[in-house]
Design a protein around this motif. Structure first.
Motif, PDB file in Angstrom:
ATOM      1  N   ILE A 211       0.856  -1.190   0.000  1.00 18.07           N
ATOM      2  CA  ILE A 211       0.000   0.000   0.000  1.00 18.07           C
ATOM      3  C   ILE A 211       0.892   1.239   0.000  1.00 18.07           C
ATOM      4  O   ILE A 211       1.578   1.526   0.991  1.00 18.07           O
ATOM      5  CB  ILE A 211      -0.934   0.006   1.215  1.00 18.07           C
ATOM      6  N   THR A 212       0.898   1.953  -1.109  1.00 14.65           N
ATOM      7  CA  THR A 212       1.744   3.139  -1.218  1.00 14.65           C
ATOM      8  C   THR A 212       1.193   4.262  -0.357  1.00 14.65           C
ATOM      9  O   THR A 212       0.013   4.619  -0.449  1.00 14.65           O
ATOM     10  CB  THR A 212       1.842   3.601  -2.673  1.00 14.65           C
ATOM     11  N   LEU A 213       2.043   4.810   0.489  1.00 13.67           N
ATOM     12  CA  LEU A 213       1.725   5.993   1.284  1.00 13.67           C
ATOM     13  C   LEU A 213       2.590   7.119   0.737  1.00 13.67           C
ATOM     14  O   LEU A 213       3.762   7.250   1.086  1.00 13.67           O
ATOM     15  CB  LEU A 213       2.017   5.733   2.763  1.00 13.67           C
TER      16      LEU A 213
ATOM     17  N   ARG B 205      -6.291   7.416   1.540  1.00 17.55           N
ATOM     18  CA  ARG B 205      -6.858   6.245   0.862  1.00 17.55           C
ATOM     19  C   ARG B 205      -6.174   4.972   1.349  1.00 17.55           C
ATOM     20  O   ARG B 205      -6.810   3.930   1.530  1.00 17.55           O
ATOM     21  CB  ARG B 205      -6.719   6.387  -0.656  1.00 17.55           C
ATOM     22  N   GLY B 206      -4.869   5.042   1.576  1.00 13.22           N
ATOM     23  CA  GLY B 206      -4.162   3.884   2.101  1.00 13.22           C
ATOM     24  C   GLY B 206      -4.653   3.498   3.484  1.00 13.22           C
ATOM     25  O   GLY B 206      -4.843   2.307   3.783  1.00 13.22           O
ATOM     26  N   LYS B 207      -4.885   4.479   4.343  1.00 11.92           N
ATOM     27  CA  LYS B 207      -5.389   4.182   5.687  1.00 11.92           C
ATOM     28  C   LYS B 207      -6.791   3.597   5.608  1.00 11.92           C
ATOM     29  O   LYS B 207      -7.126   2.653   6.347  1.00 11.92           O
ATOM     30  CB  LYS B 207      -5.374   5.440   6.549  1.00 11.92           C
TER      31      LYS B 207
ATOM     32  N   GLN C 226       2.292  -4.286   3.482  1.00 15.57           N
ATOM     33  CA  GLN C 226       3.594  -3.651   3.351  1.00 15.57           C
ATOM     34  C   GLN C 226       3.357  -2.148   3.286  1.00 15.57           C
ATOM     35  O   GLN C 226       2.665  -1.667   2.381  1.00 15.57           O
ATOM     36  CB  GLN C 226       4.332  -4.092   2.087  1.00 15.57           C
ATOM     37  N   LEU C 227       3.879  -1.422   4.264  1.00 15.26           N
ATOM     38  CA  LEU C 227       3.791   0.033   4.250  1.00 15.26           C
ATOM     39  C   LEU C 227       4.821   0.537   3.248  1.00 15.26           C
ATOM     40  O   LEU C 227       6.002   0.699   3.556  1.00 15.26           O
ATOM     41  CB  LEU C 227       4.053   0.591   5.648  1.00 15.26           C
TER      42      LEU C 227
ATOM     43  N   SER D  25       5.063  -4.863   7.246  1.00 13.77           N
ATOM     44  CA  SER D  25       6.459  -4.613   6.934  1.00 13.77           C
ATOM     45  C   SER D  25       6.562  -3.169   6.456  1.00 13.77           C
ATOM     46  O   SER D  25       5.543  -2.516   6.211  1.00 13.77           O
ATOM     47  CB  SER D  25       6.959  -5.574   5.855  1.00 13.77           C
ATOM     48  N   ILE D  26       7.781  -2.673   6.327  1.00 17.68           N
ATOM     49  CA  ILE D  26       8.000  -1.304   5.843  1.00 17.68           C
ATOM     50  C   ILE D  26       8.982  -1.358   4.680  1.00 17.68           C
ATOM     51  O   ILE D  26      10.060  -1.952   4.792  1.00 17.68           O
ATOM     52  CB  ILE D  26       8.588  -0.396   6.944  1.00 17.68           C
TER      53      ILE D  26
END
Length: 403
Positions: free
Chosen positions: A97-99, A110-112, A132-133, A157-158
Motif C-alpha cells: 500500500i503506497t503511502l 486512501r491507504g489508511k 507492506q507500508l 512490513s516497511i
C-alpha cells in the motif's frame, strides 16, 4: 478443526520431493508419512506444496481503480482481491500500500482507509491479508498513519521507496544508473524542461492532476529533501521498535543497500543492478525480485533479469509485484528453463518469503508448521494450476475442473 490426510500426492518437503502422506489437524501439520487420520483427501497425480507467501503485491490497485480515475467501493475491492489471492495459492499476502504525497490512488488517506477495511473485513476473508507500508520517503504526511498501522493487527512490513528522487534525476541518467538518492552527487533535473511533462504524465493521470499541477506539487515536495534523512531514521526506529521487517526498494548502489541495512532494513527489494544485488548477498541480506520479471523472461524497464539472478544465486524471494498469477507462472518458466531444481524454485515463493518476513511458523511442509498448503495440477509440459488452497488447515479455495 477437522483432521484430514492428503494421500497420493507428490509432496514438496524441505530438501526433497517425495510421494508420501501429509496429515493436518487443528491448523497444523501433525504427521508426514503415516496412515490416514480423519478425512482422506485423494491427491493422486497432484502436487502438494507449501502455500505461496507474497511479500509485495499491488495488484489490488486494479480492484480499487479499475479504470483511470474511476474508484470502486473499498470493501468490494478488498473482498475480490482476497478471492484472487486464494485462487492463486497465496495464503499470506503483504499488500504493498503506497503511502505517498500524491493525491488519488496512492494518497495516504486512501491507504489508511484500505487498511481499516482490511481489519474490519478480516473475519470474512479467505487468506491472511497483511500490509507492506510502501512509504515514499518524501511523504512526511504519512508518519502518523505508519505509527497507527504498526500498532494495529495487520503486522506490517516497511518498504523505503523514493520515486521522488527517481523522478527528479537528471535527464541523461537512466534510472538504473542513478547515484544513491541522498548523495551530494545526485544530479537534478529541471522542472521547467519540457521533458519533465513526458516523465510525469502517467503519474499526473494516476493522481488526477493536470501535468502542470503535478509538476508544481513535485517542486514543493522536493523542497523537503534536506529533511528526508531524519524522517527515514524516524520511521526506521518505529519499525525496529515494532519488530517490523524492513526493505529497501529499487537499489542501484552498494551505498544505498549499506545505508538502509544500517537502519535495520535487511531485505533488498527489486535491486536494479548487479552491484546492489551482490552487495546484499555479501552482507547476508535477502533479495527479492518480481515474479512478472521471471515469468516474462526479463524486466519490463530494463533492470536485472530475475531468471538470471535465480540462476546466479542472487534471489531468495519472488513476489507477485503487480500480478498475482505471476508467482506460479514464474516457477513454471524457471523450471522449464532449468534455472534451478524445482524444489529450490518453489522455496522462492514459500520458505524464502517466510524467512524474509520472519514468519517461522509457515513456508514449509514440516511437522509442527502451520498447515498452509496448495494442491497443484501440473501435467508434464503444461502450465500449472491451483486446485486448492488451505490456510491454517482451513480450505480457503477449491476448484473442480470440468474434465
Amino acid at each position: 478443526m477437522t483432521t484430514c490426510t492428503f494421500v497420493g500426492a507428490e509432496v514438496y518437503l524441505p530438501g526433497s520431493i517425495e510421494d508420501t502422506t501429509v496429515t493436518i489437524s487443528d491448523g497444523h501439520i501433525v504427521e508426514i508419512g503415516g496412515p490416514v487420520h480423519g478425512d482422506e483427501i485423494d491427491a493422486t497425480g497432484k502436487i502438494l506444496a507449501p502455500a505461496l507467501i507474497d511479500v509485495h503485491g499491488d495488484a489490488f490497485e486494479r480492484q480499487l481503480m479499475p479504470r483511470p480515475g474511476v474508484f470502486f467501493p473499498t470493501d468490494a475491492a478488498v473482498i475480490d482481491t482476497d478471492r484472487q489471492l486464494a485462487a492463486n495459492g497465496i495464503a499470506t499476502a503483504y499488500h504493498a500500500i503506497t503511502l505517498g504525497w500524491e493525491p488519488g490512488l496512492r494518497d495516504v488517506a486512501r491507504g489508511k482507509d484500505l487498511m481499516q477495511a482490511m481489519q474490519t473485513l478480516a473475519p470474512r476473508l479467505l487468506v491472511e491479508n497483511r500490509v507492506q507500508l510502501r512509504w515514499e520517503t518524501f511523504a512526511f504526511e504519512a508518519l502518523d498513519t505508519i505509527e497507527w498501522a504498526l500498532a494495529g493487527p495487520l503486522t506490517p512490513s516497511i518498504a523505503f521507496n523514493d520515486h521522488t528522487s527517481m523522478t527528479m534525476r537528471a535527464y541523461d541518467v537512466p534510472i538504473q544508473e542513478r547515484p544513491f538518492e541522498l548523495s551530494p552527487d545526485f544530479s537534478i533535473a529541471s522542472l521547467d524542461d519540457a521533458r519533465m511533462k513526458q516523465r510525469t504524465a502517467s503519474k499526473a493521470k494516476r493522481a488526477g492532476l493536470s501535468e502542470d499541477d503535478y509538476i508544481a506539487q513535485l517542486g514543493k515536495v522536493w523542497e523537503r529533501r534536506g529533511d528526508v534523512p531524519n524522517k527515514i531514521a524516524d520511521i526506521a526506529a518505529l519499525g525496529r521498535a515494532a519488530g517490523a521487517p524492513m526493505l529497501s526498494h529499487d537499489d542501484t548502489r552498494a551505498e544505498t543497500r549499506s545505508y538502509f541495512r544500517g537502519l535495520g532494513a535487511q531485505v533488498a527489494e527489486f535491486p536494479m543492478v548487479l552491484e546492489a544485488a551482490e552487495a546484499a548477498r555479501a552482507n547476508g541480506d535477502l533479495i527479492v525480485f518480481g515474479s512478472p520479471n521471471a515469468a516474462r523472461g526479463g524486466s519490463h524497464i530494463g533492470s536485472l533479469g530475475a531468471g538470471d539472478m535465480v540462476e546466479a544465486g542472487l534471489c531468495d524471494v519472488l513476489a507477485s509485484d503487480y500480478f498475482y498469477p505471476a508467482m506460479l507462472s514464474a516457477v513454471a518458466r524457471l523450471d522449464a528453463e532449468k534455472r534451478a531444481p524445482r524444489d529450490d524454485l518453489w522455496r522462492l515463493v514459500s520458505s524464502g518469503p517466510a524467512q524474509a518476513m520472519g514468519l517461522g511458523d509457515r513456508g514449509d511442509i514440516e511437522k509442527g508448521k502451520r498447515a498452509d498448503l496448495v494442491l497443484v495440477d501440473w501435467p508434464e509440459g503444461q502450465a500449472p494450476a491451483i486446485l486448492g488452497t488451505w490456510v491454517a488447515g482451513r480450505c480457503a479455495y477449491q476448484g473442480r475442473p470440468a474434465g
